[in-house]
Scaffold this motif. Sequence first.
Motif, PDB file in Angstrom:
ATOM      1  N   VAL A 245      44.037 -28.328  15.778  1.00 50.59           N
ATOM      2  CA  VAL A 245      42.823 -27.531  15.941  1.00 50.59           C
ATOM      3  C   VAL A 245      43.219 -26.160  16.500  1.00 50.59           C
ATOM      4  N   ARG A 246      42.663 -25.111  15.914  1.00 49.89           N
ATOM      5  CA  ARG A 246      42.965 -23.740  16.364  1.00 49.89           C
ATOM      6  C   ARG A 246      42.220 -23.463  17.676  1.00 49.89           C
ATOM      7  N   PRO A 247      42.787 -22.675  18.566  1.00 44.46           N
ATOM      8  CA  PRO A 247      42.147 -22.440  19.883  1.00 44.46           C
ATOM      9  C   PRO A 247      40.750 -21.844  19.791  1.00 44.46           C
ATOM     10  N   GLU A 248      40.522 -21.006  18.764  1.00 46.44           N
ATOM     11  CA  GLU A 248      39.204 -20.348  18.677  1.00 46.44           C
ATOM     12  C   GLU A 248      38.158 -21.278  18.039  1.00 46.44           C
ATOM     13  N   CYS A 249      38.608 -22.442  17.558  1.00 52.56           N
ATOM     14  CA  CYS A 249      37.673 -23.364  16.913  1.00 52.56           C
ATOM     15  C   CYS A 249      37.163 -24.438  17.893  1.00 52.56           C
ATOM     16  N   ILE A 250      37.502 -24.276  19.148  1.00 56.65           N
ATOM     17  CA  ILE A 250      37.060 -25.266  20.137  1.00 56.65           C
ATOM     18  C   ILE A 250      35.908 -24.660  20.954  1.00 56.65           C
ATOM     19  N   ASP A 251      34.857 -25.472  21.069  1.00 57.34           N
ATOM     20  CA  ASP A 251      33.719 -25.011  21.866  1.00 57.34           C
ATOM     21  C   ASP A 251      33.874 -25.558  23.288  1.00 57.34           C
ATOM     22  N   LEU A 252      33.609 -24.711  24.238  1.00 59.05           N
ATOM     23  CA  LEU A 252      33.841 -25.067  25.641  1.00 59.05           C
ATOM     24  C   LEU A 252      32.495 -25.032  26.381  1.00 59.05           C
ATOM     25  N   ARG A 253      32.202 -26.127  27.127  1.00 54.59           N
ATOM     26  CA  ARG A 253      30.910 -26.200  27.834  1.00 54.59           C
ATOM     27  C   ARG A 253      31.151 -26.678  29.258  1.00 54.59           C
ATOM     28  N   LEU A 254      30.476 -25.995  30.194  1.00 51.74           N
ATOM     29  CA  LEU A 254      30.586 -26.393  31.599  1.00 51.74           C
ATOM     30  C   LEU A 254      29.895 -27.756  31.787  1.00 51.74           C
ATOM     31  N   ASP A 255      30.597 -28.721  32.407  1.00 54.07           N
ATOM     32  CA  ASP A 255      30.028 -30.061  32.530  1.00 54.07           C
ATOM     33  C   ASP A 255      30.625 -30.728  33.772  1.00 54.07           C
ATOM     34  N   THR A 256      29.796 -30.966  34.779  1.00 49.14           N
ATOM     35  CA  THR A 256      30.320 -31.536  36.037  1.00 49.14           C
ATOM     36  C   THR A 256      30.866 -32.941  35.830  1.00 49.14           C
ATOM     37  N   ASN A 257      30.441 -33.606  34.749  1.00 49.08           N
ATOM     38  CA  ASN A 257      30.974 -34.947  34.444  1.00 49.08           C
ATOM     39  C   ASN A 257      32.064 -34.888  33.368  1.00 49.08           C
ATOM     40  N   GLY A 258      32.419 -33.676  32.945  1.00 51.94           N
ATOM     41  CA  GLY A 258      33.398 -33.520  31.847  1.00 51.94           C
ATOM     42  C   GLY A 258      34.788 -34.033  32.238  1.00 51.94           C
ATOM     43  N   GLN A 259      35.537 -34.425  31.219  1.00 54.48           N
ATOM     44  CA  GLN A 259      36.871 -34.980  31.483  1.00 54.48           C
ATOM     45  C   GLN A 259      37.955 -33.901  31.561  1.00 54.48           C
ATOM     46  N   GLY A 260      37.559 -32.722  31.094  1.00 52.64           N
ATOM     47  CA  GLY A 260      38.556 -31.626  31.097  1.00 52.64           C
ATOM     48  C   GLY A 260      38.425 -30.730  32.316  1.00 52.64           C
ATOM     49  N   GLN A 261      39.564 -30.191  32.728  1.00 49.11           N
ATOM     50  CA  GLN A 261      39.526 -29.261  33.860  1.00 49.11           C
ATOM     51  C   GLN A 261      40.359 -28.021  33.507  1.00 49.11           C
ATOM     52  N   ILE A 262      39.779 -26.845  33.792  1.00 45.01           N
ATOM     53  CA  ILE A 262      40.511 -25.603  33.490  1.00 45.01           C
ATOM     54  C   ILE A 262      41.636 -25.434  34.507  1.00 45.01           C
ATOM     55  N   ILE A 263      42.846 -25.356  34.005  1.00 44.95           N
ATOM     56  CA  ILE A 263      43.985 -25.217  34.938  1.00 44.95           C
ATOM     57  C   ILE A 263      44.626 -23.824  34.873  1.00 44.95           C
ATOM     58  N   GLN A 264      44.295 -23.052  33.841  1.00 43.33           N
ATOM     59  CA  GLN A 264      44.835 -21.695  33.757  1.00 43.33           C
ATOM     60  C   GLN A 264      43.877 -20.798  32.976  1.00 43.33           C
ATOM     61  N   LYS A 265      43.789 -19.544  33.401  1.00 44.67           N
ATOM     62  CA  LYS A 265      42.905 -18.603  32.709  1.00 44.67           C
ATOM     63  C   LYS A 265      43.702 -17.309  32.488  1.00 44.67           C
ATOM     64  N   ILE A 266      43.790 -16.864  31.239  1.00 46.42           N
ATOM     65  CA  ILE A 266      44.560 -15.638  30.961  1.00 46.42           C
ATOM     66  C   ILE A 266      43.646 -14.618  30.311  1.00 46.42           C
ATOM     67  N   PHE A 267      43.455 -13.531  31.001  1.00 40.96           N
ATOM     68  CA  PHE A 267      42.571 -12.474  30.502  1.00 40.96           C
ATOM     69  C   PHE A 267      43.311 -11.629  29.455  1.00 40.96           C
ATOM     70  N   GLN A 268      42.727 -11.466  28.271  1.00 39.21           N
ATOM     71  CA  GLN A 268      43.387 -10.734  27.186  1.00 39.21           C
ATOM     72  C   GLN A 268      42.641  -9.473  26.769  1.00 39.21           C
ATOM     73  N   GLY A 269      41.551  -9.164  27.442  1.00 40.48           N
ATOM     74  CA  GLY A 269      40.741  -8.013  27.030  1.00 40.48           C
ATOM     75  C   GLY A 269      39.557  -8.489  26.232  1.00 40.48           C
ATOM     76  N   ALA A 270      39.695  -8.453  24.906  1.00 42.48           N
ATOM     77  CA  ALA A 270      38.591  -8.879  24.039  1.00 42.48           C
ATOM     78  C   ALA A 270      38.383 -10.385  24.099  1.00 42.48           C
ATOM     79  N   THR A 271      39.408 -11.102  24.413  1.00 46.88           N
ATOM     80  CA  THR A 271      39.312 -12.565  24.493  1.00 46.88           C
ATOM     81  C   THR A 271      39.868 -13.062  25.829  1.00 46.88           C
ATOM     82  N   ILE A 272      39.530 -14.317  26.122  1.00 46.47           N
ATOM     83  CA  ILE A 272      40.122 -14.965  27.315  1.00 46.47           C
ATOM     84  C   ILE A 272      40.690 -16.308  26.857  1.00 46.47           C
ATOM     85  N   ASN A 273      41.934 -16.587  27.266  1.00 47.95           N
ATOM     86  CA  ASN A 273      42.539 -17.881  26.930  1.00 47.95           C
ATOM     87  C   ASN A 273      42.434 -18.818  28.130  1.00 47.95           C
ATOM     88  N   TYR A 274      42.020 -20.046  27.850  1.00 47.09           N
ATOM     89  CA  TYR A 274      41.920 -21.055  28.910  1.00 47.09           C
ATOM     90  C   TYR A 274      42.850 -22.217  28.569  1.00 47.09           C
TER      91      TYR A 274
END
Lengths: 312, 545
Positions: A245-274
């Motif tokens: 799956v390509r990174p831009e094809c993933i939808d990301l939603r804030l969810d207090t019960n979610g199984q995923g946790q953001i461990i890194q955030k890289i600011f790129q200007g027009a985009t942000i990589n998580y």
Amino acid sequence: MFLEVKDLTKVYQQKNVLHQLSFGVETGEMLVVLGPSGCGKSTLLSCLNGFTQVTSGTVRLLGQEITKAMPEDRDITTVFQSYSLFPHMNVLQNLMYGLKFQKIGKKAAKAKAIKMLQLLQMTEYQTARIQDLSGGQQQRIALGRSLIVAPKLLLLDEPFSNLDEKLRLSMRLELRRLQKELGITMVFVTHDQQEAFAIADRILVMDAGKIQQIATGAELYNQPKNKFVLTFIGEANQLANTAYVRPECIDLRLDTNGQGQIIQKIFQGATINYQVKLPTQTFWITRLNRGAAFEVGDLVTLTYQVQQMEGK
Amino acid sequence: MKRKHFGSILADKTVYILLSVSILGFILYPYLSIFIQSFQEQGIAFSAFIRQDAVLLQHSLFIAILTMVLTVFMSLTLAIFFVFLKSKWQKPLRLFLLVTMVSPPFVTSLAYITLFGRRGMITHDLLNLTFNPYGAHGIILMETLSFTSLNALVLIGMLHQLEPAVINSARSLGAKSDAVIRDMILPLLRPGVIVVALISFIRSLADFQTPTIIGGSYRVLASEGYFAVISAGDLHRAALINFTLCIPALLGFFLYIHYEHTMTTQHHGLSSDTNALPLPKKGWFFPVTCCLAVIFYGALLLQYGSILINAVTVKNMGQLTFSWQPLLDSRMYLDGTILRTVSYALVAGFVGSLISFLIIYYSQIRQSRWMNLIELIGTFPYILPGTFFGLGYLYAFSGQYFHLTNLSIIVIINVTFKQVAFATKAAKAAVAQVEPTYFKTVHDLGGTVLNEWHDVFFPMTRQGFALTFLNGFISTMTTIGSIIFLIRPGQKVMTIVMFDVVQRGEYQIASVIACLIILICLIMAGLVFGILGLKQRRWLHVSRS
């Protein structure tokens, strides 16, 4: 087929540099050969222009076999990575040089050269010394010198790699403009994906002397044939077997019960990589920078559709 | 910590002063001595000398101009021939040219007499001809044959530096072999051609051995200068002759500097890592250059073959038979000479290289303006004829202040400082390869100047140093011009002995000595390249692991 390459193989010091390459180029097409350093793309170009003798296989131009023809006897010109302008000749003399082998008189050759300078938008540089031109101007003259002889095929070996980013962008547009205006068939070698996407009609991806895939830029990106093309062209999160799956094809939603946790955030200007950690694997996700952003430690849920490669 | 720095500063200053004093004392002072004293001395004035001996000047110019033209033609021919060859053919042919660099300069004349002299193998034994090899034609022919190798190597080296993509571009635009040579190679080689023309002109003017050996009654300035010292002991006349030779040499040098600069700056644009293919063997350049190259290499083969045959054969009833006799006969001439010559060459090679590298350290790394001037003074022996340098030593070190000319140390000093000119150029090229930040890093980490030398400068220029040493060794083994006036009986070196026996007509002994000189130089070259190769392999191993 305008240019037809069949089973082209080059063995150099018992090492297979090119493995049975077969492909074709249509009239007026811009084929870009893309691959990492040392993959054999420059050797392929060298086999096409005749400066390297092939071990086996054939090269046909307009149906005529040219595999063993001398470089000077082929209707092919090359723009080399180093500008390779003749230092003892001025701009006009450089442009006119190839015309004397077509038995064109000096007057007519000069007129053609001046016309080429107009096309290159460099009319004021007729008598300039090569040493006095900037890198971009030198590359334009090198391009003009090859185009003026109206070759059947023009080869370009990483012609913009020595130019700065801004100049490279404008030269890409310039080349595309000239190609459309003159309708010349071109084979362009580069290791830069963005350059390939920007100018190619089709892209030939090479690795380790083998063709990995030939397709348009969009096809390569959306339907990579194998793992090499997938990882070489853009970024991808690889799943089991041929799934990805390509990174831009993933939808990301804030969810207090979610199984995923953001461990890194890289600011790129027009985009942000998580970078998101899930119990089974880690994903990279690219999101447009549109205000509200996620923060490291946020719990999230991912939604995506799995894509499949043709082979491994 | 402080003591360490004090020691380093002391060493630094001492080396700096020693370098300055030695270059001023052993290069500038001899030249100044000859200039000042020869004009103060009583004797014929310079203008009167020129009027009186105008014919000598005419002869010298005639020989030098013709030699220059022929040498340039032949070396250019060889260089063009090389563009048609694959590298597997180029390598042995280049190596063969290099052999001429490790032999004494008058070996060609020796071979010429052996082959074409009055009792020559070809003219007398084979063809039964009575041919007079002596005279202007002999000098021109021999100088052309001797100088062509070096000149061809310079031009071939330049060819290798041409951007291959330039040649490939021309071919890609439709240029065939002849057009590539005419439109690309010849114009791009032009500065090199001018440089080799000037080198040949200056070398021919200064060459006294060839005219002395085969000039016969044809007198030129250089041989006359030699006879003025050796036969007549007339130092004043020798000085005037050398002055006359210096004028065109200096003019030539300034032109050389100009064109050498063009040679290095004309390489334009970006360099690519592609190789130019050998040009197709088509057109008229190939057959013409091929024929001339075959003749030239044939002449070289004949030259060295005849010397080798001469060294290991004796004539018995008109037949040549293998014999160690020439070698045994040469022992009486070479008693202690081989060891002395090799020792001189080893010392001169090492010390000359050390001095040159340290000068370049100060001028390039430390950017000392004074050392730049010292470096310039160091190039004087390169510009001016060798005999002029030797004559300068006679004037400078046989006076009341310094009387060193009867000591063998003066010969070692002479050959050591004579090579500073070339060695500084080689050192400059080697030092240019070292990133300047390495030197800063040493100080940044707490090191001193001594650490710079020990840990960066010498280790990183080791290969260049070894090659400079080898060049110094070979040039000392084959030199004659600058030391011919300084050598005392019983202190002779191999080239001087060889020159003496050639003049006495003992060609077989001369051939033995020539072979020995070549052999010693080749062994040393083999040793240096062997050690360098080994070191390189070790580095490769380290970098791989």
